[in-house]
Motif scaffolding. Structure first.
Motif, short mmCIF file in Angstrom:
data_model
loop_
_atom_site.label_atom_id
_atom_site.label_comp_id
_atom_site.label_asym_id
_atom_site.label_seq_id
_atom_site.Cartn_x
_atom_site.Cartn_y
_atom_site.Cartn_z
N GLN A 590 39.24 37.79 33.85
CA GLN A 590 39.69 38.45 35.20
C GLN A 590 39.12 39.93 35.24
O GLN A 590 38.86 40.43 36.24
CB GLN A 590 41.54 38.66 35.03
N TYR A 591 39.23 40.68 34.00
CA TYR A 591 38.66 41.94 33.98
C TYR A 591 37.25 41.93 34.41
O TYR A 591 36.82 42.72 35.21
CB TYR A 591 38.82 42.69 32.53
N LEU A 592 36.43 41.18 33.81
CA LEU A 592 35.17 40.81 34.42
C LEU A 592 34.83 40.72 35.59
O LEU A 592 33.91 41.06 36.30
CB LEU A 592 34.20 39.88 33.40
N MET A 593 35.61 40.01 36.15
CA MET A 593 35.27 39.31 37.61
C MET A 593 35.84 40.36 38.59
O MET A 593 35.34 40.85 39.76
CB MET A 593 36.34 38.26 37.92
N THR A 594 36.67 41.61 38.07
CA THR A 594 36.90 42.59 39.09
C THR A 594 36.19 43.65 38.94
O THR A 594 36.08 44.69 39.71
CB THR A 594 38.46 43.18 38.75
N LEU A 595 35.14 43.59 37.80
CA LEU A 595 34.02 44.76 37.55
C LEU A 595 33.29 45.21 38.97
O LEU A 595 33.22 46.26 39.15
CB LEU A 595 33.49 44.38 36.19
N PRO A 596 32.74 44.07 39.56
CA PRO A 596 31.50 44.29 40.30
C PRO A 596 32.23 45.26 41.57
O PRO A 596 31.71 46.34 41.95
CB PRO A 596 31.23 43.03 40.90
#
Length: 680
Positions: A590-596
């Motif tokens: 979830q953290y990676l997906m919100t990074l962009p």
């Protein structure tokens, strides 16, 4: 027919006949052969008759040739006898006249000696009379009337010529010393009147005294008196000034350059007037009290602001250029005999003219540094908010290009290319100060990040520390780009080749060792750039650490999770679709997906946000593989769960446009191979 062909060594009859036949046209062979034979026979008969006639003539002429040769032989023998007779007569005459010729040589030698002795006696008498007369003049006092000075000049010239005649006399050295003493006394006596005449610019009196010095062959003394008079006039005018300045000095020297040159040429009869004029100005500028350098130094201390000091140095350069341009105009003026001025004379003049500016260049560095550093007193740098202070430093970095460019333009106006060593010292001070501000704020950002970790905050892209570190890194990068552009532009400036000798500022403003190091100095990177690059890399690392921290916190839990072992048998037989990614890996996903979307808010295109995302994904995969290898006693169900987590993370990474690292792929293959029933 050409008979030479038959006389050749390689004559071939067949070939000749074939050639003749080919040129005969359609003539019958028998007719051609008959005609050719007849012609050849006719030519043979003519040749034989010619040989007979020639032989008859040769035979008839041989007796006459032999008779003439016999006559010539007899005449040669008679001539040889006559030559031998003449040689004997010459020997006799030589023997008879040899003693007479020697006597004549001896008589001529004695006559010459007697004439020289008589001439020496007359010159000695003349010398004595001239010496007594000159002694009387020195005792009575040197006259000042032009007519008597002209007579004195003739008398001195006659004494100099008389001494040259007496060069072979036994007492020549005594007479030379005596004459030198008389001339020294005479020079002392007329030096003061000559200087007075030069000071008053009295051409007639000056010419009279110059004639006396010329008679003594002491032209250098005349130029010395002229230089003393000229320096005295300038020094007196300099002392009368209420507030001496370089502009006043230029106004004293420049206007009468042409007049002094005319005097040197027409009155003093100088062969090198331009060199003497430069020597005069060099001596004047070095002997003034207070010196122009002290005057400029004192005036700089009175400047209330750095801008005022910089402006004063710019005006100083303009004043000196006025003098230089005046002298250049005099040197370049067309004249009949073009004088070649020694380079050492030009360099000494230039060094003396630019001495006040040369000694003030360190002060220029100090003033320029103050002028640059005052820009750092920005209210934005005093804010407590981390992000706002970072933005303030970014604004400072963006404005540095204009400040540095202005500093370079001022440096060029003041010292041209020669000002570069002093200009980069000021710029180095600015870059060092900005780098220190960035480093100091970087430590505050790092401290805030570590403090948030102690309080339980995992940091990450949403923390205050992350955008502050990114903006701070952007400030360092902007400043580095600015310095690269500035150095590229600075490297294009150089002194033009084949310029006027009086325009070589580097020779007048820099020492020899600095001139040698100047090309290297302009090519080498500035010392402050290395520190700025290190600071930028540290900020880059800090930003990555803040961004990765939530992932690192979750991955650090992996070795201690109880789900990897001690599972019961029934749980082990669960199908794969019944397993779902565990909480730690879903939080990472979830953290990676919100990074962009968050990265786009904080990172500019110049900082490459997708590169940040790719680095985070790569770091996650590598650290995840490392943590899995630290798990002990993983059972079959734990292996299935781990494979489920790996597949989940791989899909997230690929959805973000990145690639799973080889280490994680190989680990997945190994786990599948070790688990029965698992396939890729």
């Amino acid at each position: 027919m050409d008979l030479k062909t038959f006389a050749e060594d390689d004559f071939d009859p067949k070939k000749w006949i074939n050639n003749a036949w080919s040129t005969s046209g359609n003539q019958e062979k028998e007719v051609f052969l008959a005609n050719a034979v007849s012609r050849l026979q006719l030519y043979m008969k003519q040749l034989t008759n010619s040989l007979d006639e020639t032989t008859t003539q040769i035979v008839s002429s041989i007796p006459r040739v032999l008779q003439e040769a016999s006559s010539l032989h007899q005449e040669g023998a008679l001539l040889q006898q006559q030559l031998e007779s003449l040689q004997e007569m010459a020997r006799g005459v030589e023997q008879q006249t040899g003693h007479s010729i020697q006597s004549l040589h001896r008589i001529d030698y004695l006559k010459t000696k007697l004439e020289n002795a008589a001439s020496a006696l007359r010159e000695a008498d003349k010398w004595t009379a001239l010496a007594i007369a000159l002694e009387d003049i020195l005792e009575a006092g040197v006259p000042t009337e032009p007519e008597k000075l002209a007579q004195l000049a003739e008398q001195v010239t006659a004494m100099t010529a008389s001494l040259e005649v007496l060069s072979d006399a036994p007492d020549y050295e005594n007479k030379r010393v005596q004459l030198e003493t008389l001339y020294n006394r005479l020079e002392v006596a007329i030096t003061s009147p000559l200087i007075e005449a030069l000071t008053q610019m009295n051409a007639s009196k000056t010419s009279s005294y110059v004639s006396v010095f010329a008679g003594m062959s002491r032209h250098k003394s005349v130029f010395g008196c002229w230089a003393r008079a000229g320096a005295g006039r300038v020094a007196a005018a300099w002392r009368r000034l209420e507030a001496p300045s370089t502009a006043n000095l230029v106004s004293l020297l420049a206007p009468d350059a042409s007049t002094q040159l005319d005097w040197l040429t027409n009155v003093l009869k100088c062969d090198t007037p331009l060199a003497e004029l430069l020597k005069l100005y060099t001596g004047v500028m070095m002997s003034l009290e207070p010196s122009p350098t002290k005057v400029v130094s004192a005036n700089l201390k009175l400047c209330s602001t750095p801008e005022e000091g910089i402006l004063m140095l710019t005006d100083l350069r303009s004043d000196i250029d006025g003098l230089i341009n005046c002298v250049k105009a005099v040197i370049d003026a067309p004249r009949q005999n073009k004088e070649i001025i020694p380079p050492v004379v030009i360099k000494e003049f230039g060094r003396a003219a630019y001495a006040p500016l040369r000694e003030s260049l360190p002060k220029y560095t100090e003033l320029q540094t103050q002028l640059l550093l005052v820009n750092l007193k920005d209210p934005q740098l005093e804010q407590d908010d981390l992000l706002e202070r970072s933005r303030g430093l970014l604004s400072i970095a963006e404005r540095c290009e204009g400040w540095i460019s202005n500093a370079y333009n001022r440096s060029k106006k003041i010292a041209g290319v020669a000002g570069y060593p002093y200009y980069i010292s000021a710029v180095d001070s600015l870059i060092t100060a900005v780098t220190n501000l960035i480093s100091s704020h970087s430590r505050h950002v790092e401290a805030a990040f570590l403090s948030s970790l102690k309080e339980g905050d995992s940091g990450g892209v949403l923390s205050v520390s992350f955008p502050a570190s990114l903006v701070l890194e952007a400030a360092a990068a902007t400043l580095l780009d600015t310095l690269a552009d500035v150095r590229q532009l600075d490297g294009t400036d150089a002194e033009p080749k084949d310029q006027h000798p009086l325009s070589e500022l580097t020779a007048f403003l820099l020492e020899a060792d600095v001139i040698q190091r100047l090309p290297t100095l302009r090519a080498e990177p500035w010392g402050s750039i290395a520190a700025l690059k290190r600071t930028k890399e540290q900020l880059r690392g800090l930003g990555k650490a803040i961004l990765r921290n939530p992932i690192d916190v979750q991955l650090d839990k992996i070795p201690q999770l109880p789900v990897w072992n001690n599972n019961d048998a029934l749980s082990t037989d669960l199908p794969d679709f019944a397993l779902s990614p565990q909480e730690y890996i879903t939080e990472i996903g979830q953290y990676l997906m919100t990074l962009p979307q968050h990265l786009e808010m904080h990172i500019s295109e110049k900082q490459a946000p997708w590169q940040f995302l790719s680095e985070v994904c790569t770091h996650t995969c590598e650290l995840y593989a490392e943590k899995i290898l630290n798990i002990r006693n993983m059972d079959a169900l734990g292996t299935k769960r781990c494979l489920t987590d790996i597949v989940y993370l791989s899909s997230v990474v690929e959805d973000l446009g990145s690639n799973v690292t080889p280490a994680l792929k190989n680990l997945e293959k190994s786990l599948r191979a070790a688990t029965p029933g698992q396939s890729e």
